[in-house]
Enzyme design. Structure first.
Site, PDB file in Angstrom:
ATOM      1  N   GLU A 101      68.440  48.948  15.132  1.00  0.00           N
ATOM      2  CA  GLU A 101      67.533  48.085  14.374  1.00  0.00           C
ATOM      3  C   GLU A 101      66.670  47.298  15.349  1.00  0.00           C
ATOM      4  O   GLU A 101      67.186  46.635  16.248  1.00  0.00           O
ATOM      5  CB  GLU A 101      68.306  47.115  13.470  1.00  0.00           C
TER       6      GLU A 101
ATOM      7  N   GLU B 103      66.528  42.314  19.565  1.00  0.00           N
ATOM      8  CA  GLU B 103      65.679  41.170  19.231  1.00  0.00           C
ATOM      9  C   GLU B 103      65.300  40.476  20.531  1.00  0.00           C
ATOM     10  O   GLU B 103      66.083  40.458  21.480  1.00  0.00           O
ATOM     11  CB  GLU B 103      66.455  40.221  18.287  1.00  0.00           C
TER      12      GLU B 103
ATOM     13  N   ASP C 174      56.402  42.048  12.659  1.00  0.00           N
ATOM     14  CA  ASP C 174      55.265  41.124  12.632  1.00  0.00           C
ATOM     15  C   ASP C 174      53.982  41.904  12.349  1.00  0.00           C
ATOM     16  O   ASP C 174      53.666  42.855  13.064  1.00  0.00           O
ATOM     17  CB  ASP C 174      55.153  40.404  13.978  1.00  0.00           C
TER      18      ASP C 174
ATOM     19  N   LYS D   6      45.324  39.855  12.266  1.00  0.00           N
ATOM     20  CA  LYS D   6      43.933  39.846  12.751  1.00  0.00           C
ATOM     21  C   LYS D   6      43.602  41.160  13.448  1.00  0.00           C
ATOM     22  O   LYS D   6      44.407  41.657  14.239  1.00  0.00           O
ATOM     23  CB  LYS D   6      43.732  38.707  13.758  1.00  0.00           C
TER      24      LYS D   6
ATOM     25  N   ASP E 104      56.161  43.455   3.800  1.00  0.00           N
ATOM     26  CA  ASP E 104      55.529  42.841   2.624  1.00  0.00           C
ATOM     27  C   ASP E 104      54.033  42.658   2.883  1.00  0.00           C
ATOM     28  O   ASP E 104      53.357  41.964   2.141  1.00  0.00           O
ATOM     29  CB  ASP E 104      56.180  41.495   2.306  1.00  0.00           C
TER      30      ASP E 104
HETATM   31  C1  LIG Z   1      59.018  38.763  10.957  1.00  0.00           C
HETATM   32  S1  LIG Z   1      60.485  38.869  11.880  1.00  0.00           S
HETATM   33  C2  LIG Z   1      61.590  39.790  10.801  1.00  0.00           C
HETATM   34  C3  LIG Z   1      63.015  39.623  11.186  1.00  0.00           C
HETATM   35  C4  LIG Z   1      64.043  40.415  10.350  1.00  0.00           C
HETATM   36  N1  LIG Z   1      63.892  41.854  10.530  1.00  0.00           N
HETATM   37  C5  LIG Z   1      63.976  40.052   8.868  1.00  0.00           C
HETATM   38  O1  LIG Z   1      63.691  40.929   8.061  1.00  0.00           O
HETATM   39  O2  LIG Z   1      64.221  38.881   8.542  1.00  0.00           O
HETATM   40  C6  LIG Z   1      60.086  40.082  13.148  1.00  0.00           C
HETATM   41  C7  LIG Z   1      61.021  39.978  14.324  1.00  0.00           C
HETATM   42  O3  LIG Z   1      60.779  41.055  15.219  1.00  0.00           O
HETATM   43  C8  LIG Z   1      60.960  40.589  16.539  1.00  0.00           C
HETATM   44  N2  LIG Z   1      60.242  41.523  17.410  1.00  0.00           N
HETATM   45  C9  LIG Z   1      58.912  41.747  17.432  1.00  0.00           C
HETATM   46  N3  LIG Z   1      58.617  42.705  18.310  1.00  0.00           N
HETATM   47  C10 LIG Z   1      59.795  43.104  18.861  1.00  0.00           C
HETATM   48  C11 LIG Z   1      60.121  44.071  19.845  1.00  0.00           C
HETATM   49  N4  LIG Z   1      59.190  44.826  20.423  1.00  0.00           N
HETATM   50  N5  LIG Z   1      61.412  44.213  20.173  1.00  0.00           N
HETATM   51  C12 LIG Z   1      62.368  43.451  19.595  1.00  0.00           C
HETATM   52  N6  LIG Z   1      62.110  42.527  18.654  1.00  0.00           N
HETATM   53  C13 LIG Z   1      60.840  42.356  18.292  1.00  0.00           C
HETATM   54  C14 LIG Z   1      60.414  39.181  16.513  1.00  0.00           C
HETATM   55  O4  LIG Z   1      60.949  38.401  17.554  1.00  0.00           O
HETATM   56  C15 LIG Z   1      60.846  38.703  15.136  1.00  0.00           C
HETATM   57  O5  LIG Z   1      62.081  38.038  15.179  1.00  0.00           O
END
Ligand SMILES: C[S@@+](CC[C@H](N)C(=O)[O-])C[C@H]1O[C@@H](n2cnc3c(N)ncnc32)[C@H](O)[C@@H]1O
Length: 254
Positions: free
Chosen positions: A85, A110, A160, A164, A196
């Site tokens: 994941e 993460e 994420d 933009k 979403d």
């Molecule tokens: C919007 S959050 C969603 C977190 C979780 N999956 C949820 O559904 O609640 C996106 C997460 O992805 C992590 N993230 C973004 N790019 C990443 C990467 N290349 N490797 C590991 N984590 C990453 C960010 O730090 C952030 O915590």
């Protein structure tokens, strides 16, 4: 505000100071799908981290040196199908899904240490034995820690969206990353993404459909892993403000 707005601010890069590792500094030199955030842990979280991390946690890099190929059988102490994941956040889905499928071994990646600490504390409290944690960039993990045909599923929940246009290149799910995921999945393995964000959902759908090794499947097919996700805190909020969640599933061709 949707969950991603909360997790990341847009605007000029603001790197948190004080908690940076050499790996964080390395990442500032190239485009990544994340930004560094402050990661102070509570004393209780820190104590659990100190006690459990050496056993169930790893870093994806040591400075400029990526971690070697992972021996999951040794790390988990058994041979079981492995699910990766990427971007597990605080691990709500990770924990619930791993508990629901104890026959699978889950590696959760993460960059956000406080998120990992929250998951680590829950794993400790609930004695969950089939989750391991990697701190770092999921792309690094795919590239260096797993070999071809080694994963039964890759999960990316609410990546994420980088809404933009000038930030679109930061999105995690791009043709190169999806090609890498397709390579690392074993035949019959599943890529499961959820978002979403309508435009990102369209982008992910296009990119996944364009990858020749992946075939779009529905949630009711004969899949090797469950695709039932619990509703996370952020998603709960998103649903509250009316954004629809898109689930996207592909299977690697045999
Ligand atoms: C919007 S959050 C969603 C977190 C979780 N999956 C949820 O559904 O609640 C996106 C997460 O992805 C992590 N993230 C973004 N790019 C990443 C990467 N290349 N490797 C590991 N984590 C990453 C960010 O730090 C952030 O915590």
């Amino acid at each position: 505000m949707s969950h991603h707005g909360r997790m990341h601010q847009s605007g000029p890069d603001v790197a948190a100071s004080g908690s940076e590792t050499p790996a964080d500094r390395h990442h500032h030199r190239r485009v990544t799908s994340f930004r560094t955030r402050r990661s102070t842990l509570s004393p209780a979280q820190q104590a659990t981290w100190d006690r459990r991390w050496p056993e169930i946690g790893m870093h994806a890099r040591d400075g400029d040196v990526p971690a070697p190929r992972l021996d999951t059988a040794t790390w988990f102490g058994r041979s079981a199908p492995v699910v990766l994941e990427i971007g597990c956040g605080t691990g709500t889905s990770t924990l619930a899904m791993a508990k629901a499928e104890p026959h699978l071994d889950v590696v959760a990646v993460e960059v956000y240490r406080r998120g990992l600490a929250q998951l680590l504390s829950a794993i400790d409290r609930e004695n969950v034995t089939n989750i391991r944690l990697v701190r770092g960039d999921g792309v690094d993990v795919l590239q260096h820690m797993f070999g071809p045909d080694s994963l039964t599923a890759v999960r990316v929940f609410f990546p994420d969206p980088w809404p933009k246009a000038r930030h679109h290149k930061r999105r995690l799910l791009q043709p190169e990353t999806v090609a890498l995921i397709a390579d690392r999945l074993r035949p019959g393995g599943v890529l499961h993404a959820a978002t979403d964000h309508a435009q990102y959902a369209e982008h992910i759908a296009e990119v996944g459909d364009a990858e020749p090794r992946l075939r779009r499947v529905g949630p009711d097919g004969d899949l090797p892993v469950s695709v039932q996700r619990p509703v996370t805190k952020y998603e709960g909020k998103a649903q509250h403000v009316g954004s629809a969640v898109t689930e996207l599933l592909w299977e690697k061709a045999s």
